[in-house]
Design a protein around this motif. Sequence first.
Motif, PDB file in Angstrom:
ATOM      1  N   ALA A 143      15.382   6.129 -13.895  1.00 56.31           N
ATOM      2  CA  ALA A 143      14.894   5.922 -15.316  1.00 56.31           C
ATOM      3  C   ALA A 143      15.082   7.194 -15.961  1.00 56.31           C
ATOM      4  CB  ALA A 143      13.258   5.472 -15.444  1.00 56.31           C
ATOM      5  N   PHE A 144      14.633   8.394 -15.080  1.00 57.31           N
ATOM      6  CA  PHE A 144      14.914   9.821 -15.882  1.00 57.31           C
ATOM      7  C   PHE A 144      16.251   9.974 -16.110  1.00 57.31           C
ATOM      8  CE2 PHE A 144      15.679  14.265 -15.269  1.00 57.31           C
ATOM      9  CZ  PHE A 144      14.798  14.893 -15.923  1.00 57.31           C
ATOM     10  N   THR A 145      17.204   9.508 -15.054  1.00 58.79           N
ATOM     11  CA  THR A 145      18.571   9.879 -15.203  1.00 58.79           C
ATOM     12  C   THR A 145      19.145   9.043 -16.490  1.00 58.79           C
ATOM     13  OG1 THR A 145      18.979  10.238 -12.929  1.00 58.79           O
ATOM     14  CG2 THR A 145      20.678   9.937 -14.302  1.00 58.79           C
ATOM     15  N   LEU A 146      18.870   7.917 -16.650  1.00 61.18           N
ATOM     16  CA  LEU A 146      19.072   7.075 -17.792  1.00 61.18           C
ATOM     17  C   LEU A 146      18.629   7.780 -19.131  1.00 61.18           C
ATOM     18  CD1 LEU A 146      20.423   4.350 -18.829  1.00 61.18           C
ATOM     19  CD2 LEU A 146      18.264   3.366 -18.611  1.00 61.18           C
ATOM     20  N   PHE A 147      17.442   8.063 -19.141  1.00 60.57           N
ATOM     21  CA  PHE A 147      16.866   8.837 -20.521  1.00 60.57           C
ATOM     22  C   PHE A 147      17.800  10.000 -20.766  1.00 60.57           C
ATOM     23  CE2 PHE A 147      13.752  11.702 -22.350  1.00 60.57           C
ATOM     24  CZ  PHE A 147      13.482  10.856 -23.382  1.00 60.57           C
ATOM     25  N   PHE A 148      17.955  10.857 -19.455  1.00 65.54           N
ATOM     26  CA  PHE A 148      18.656  12.027 -19.789  1.00 65.54           C
ATOM     27  C   PHE A 148      19.960  11.570 -20.254  1.00 65.54           C
ATOM     28  CE2 PHE A 148      21.404  15.552 -18.186  1.00 65.54           C
ATOM     29  CZ  PHE A 148      20.633  16.741 -19.039  1.00 65.54           C
ATOM     30  N   ARG A 149      20.400  10.886 -19.924  1.00 66.43           N
ATOM     31  CA  ARG A 149      22.211  10.486 -20.280  1.00 66.43           C
ATOM     32  C   ARG A 149      21.941  10.096 -21.876  1.00 66.43           C
ATOM     33  NH1 ARG A 149      25.010   7.278 -15.354  1.00 66.43           N
ATOM     34  NH2 ARG A 149      25.239   9.197 -14.209  1.00 66.43           N
ATOM     35  N   MET A 150      21.017   9.241 -22.209  1.00 64.82           N
ATOM     36  CA  MET A 150      20.812   8.874 -23.640  1.00 64.82           C
ATOM     37  C   MET A 150      20.653   9.998 -24.698  1.00 64.82           C
ATOM     38  SD  MET A 150      18.404   5.569 -23.045  1.00 64.82           S
ATOM     39  CE  MET A 150      18.275   5.042 -24.765  1.00 64.82           C
ATOM     40  N   GLY A 208      12.006   5.821 -10.592  1.00 61.94           N
ATOM     41  CA  GLY A 208      11.576   6.701 -11.758  1.00 61.94           C
ATOM     42  C   GLY A 208      12.718   7.705 -11.897  1.00 61.94           C
ATOM     43  N   LEU A 209      13.343   8.219 -10.824  1.00 65.19           N
ATOM     44  CA  LEU A 209      14.420   8.945 -10.797  1.00 65.19           C
ATOM     45  C   LEU A 209      15.779   8.232 -11.709  1.00 65.19           C
ATOM     46  CD1 LEU A 209      14.762  10.411  -7.332  1.00 65.19           C
ATOM     47  CD2 LEU A 209      14.408  11.533  -9.219  1.00 65.19           C
ATOM     48  N   SER A 224       0.832  -1.139  -0.053  1.00 61.78           N
ATOM     49  CA  SER A 224      -0.008  -0.013  -0.032  1.00 61.78           C
ATOM     50  C   SER A 224       0.915   1.144  -0.050  1.00 61.78           C
ATOM     51  CB  SER A 224      -0.942  -0.131   1.190  1.00 61.78           C
ATOM     52  OG  SER A 224      -1.859  -0.980   1.368  1.00 61.78           O
ATOM     53  N   TYR A 225       2.096   0.995   0.229  1.00 61.69           N
ATOM     54  CA  TYR A 225       2.994   2.242   0.387  1.00 61.69           C
ATOM     55  C   TYR A 225       4.250   2.020  -0.677  1.00 61.69           C
ATOM     56  CZ  TYR A 225       0.430   3.738   4.534  1.00 61.69           C
ATOM     57  OH  TYR A 225      -0.322   4.220   5.408  1.00 61.69           O
ATOM     58  N   TRP A 226       3.778   1.900  -1.942  1.00 57.55           N
ATOM     59  CA  TRP A 226       4.866   1.476  -3.137  1.00 57.55           C
ATOM     60  C   TRP A 226       5.313   2.737  -3.441  1.00 57.55           C
ATOM     61  CZ3 TRP A 226       3.445   4.487  -7.098  1.00 57.55           C
ATOM     62  CH2 TRP A 226       2.143   4.806  -7.280  1.00 57.55           C
ATOM     63  N   TRP A 227       5.153   3.909  -3.127  1.00 55.12           N
ATOM     64  CA  TRP A 227       5.519   5.318  -4.109  1.00 55.12           C
ATOM     65  C   TRP A 227       7.039   5.531  -3.855  1.00 55.12           C
ATOM     66  CZ3 TRP A 227       7.373   9.140  -1.200  1.00 55.12           C
ATOM     67  CH2 TRP A 227       6.754   9.338   0.453  1.00 55.12           C
ATOM     68  N   PRO A 228       7.466   5.151  -2.581  1.00 53.92           N
ATOM     69  CA  PRO A 228       8.876   5.429  -2.493  1.00 53.92           C
ATOM     70  C   PRO A 228       9.716   4.598  -3.262  1.00 53.92           C
ATOM     71  CG  PRO A 228       7.815   5.252  -0.367  1.00 53.92           C
ATOM     72  CD  PRO A 228       6.932   4.855  -1.388  1.00 53.92           C
TER      73      PRO A 228
END
Length: 329
Positions: free
Chosen positions: A320-327, A317-318, A307-311
């Motif tokens: 994935a965002f970092t990986l996408f930014f580097r690509m 997500g961070l 029920s507390y999966w968001w952390p």
Amino acid sequence: MIYVVLWLHALVWGALFLWSYWREPRQFRNAFFFFFFCACTLGAAAVTFDQWWITFPIFLAVALTPVVTIVFMLVNEVTLVRREGFSFAHALPLLFACAIVAWFCALPGALALQAPGAVVGFILAITACGAWFFLSFAALLLYSWLYRSLPRKRHYEFIIIHGAGLAGEELTPLLRGRVERAYELWVTQGRHATLVPSGGQGEDEEISEAEAMARHLRILGVPDTQMLLEDRSTTTWENLKFSRDLIAEHSSGGAPRSALVTSDYHVFRASMYARAVGLSADGLGSRTARYYFPTAFIREFIAITRSYWWPYATIMGLWAFTLFFRMLR
């Protein structure tokens, strides 16, 4: 000057905990407020009194926790299988021990093998998720003990007893402990409350858990006029939802105070669910066999974590965002 800062941190976490607990003791965030309050208080005391031995056990515990936990879980697995047989649920201590080993070996292994940056980044994200997992586990273990231990001098109009498995038509030791704990509370309160045995009939059960509990209560001397049987539920959520509706039908109005009697490892999750369904209730626990508690508590923690999966989603997500930014560079 540093001790002033540490005491200030302790006061802030303590104030947050007291405020949150006063508003609603059945919230997961209370576990973190209480955990950080304890950690800051110990650190501040060590600096103030120049007694670093106060923090030494903490560092020692942190350093040895992985090894101690792995050994303890393996011993617990052997004991559990010997006493109750092997099943997927009983394999949780073994799986938990394996997960700890994998968590500690993943990053050094990736660095030793000179894995690509994306792989190392992914493992770092998993490591961060693991760190949050173990922090949450320790915080909940500490707070659930506090929640069960604090005295509650209230009069309860209804006492809900959560079901568990049956052995034919007989109560298992686990369920008998819950029923007898509820009976003790009923007697302590002058035998005026209404007992609500809650539990439906499973596919492999000959009668409903509610009826089996009611039979035992009758033997103990509880009259049928002071029992309401909730015999439809199959989950903890349904236990509370259906019991809430049953109590509403038989109460004189308002929001009657209830007690939730279940096994000690299950108290906090049951109380959280009671809050979610709008049931005004306190959780009270019956004792659980020591060999069974670790497996049961791990299962409870996983159920709460869902029920507390968001952390975990935020950490990944961070990454994935970092990986996408580097690509894109």
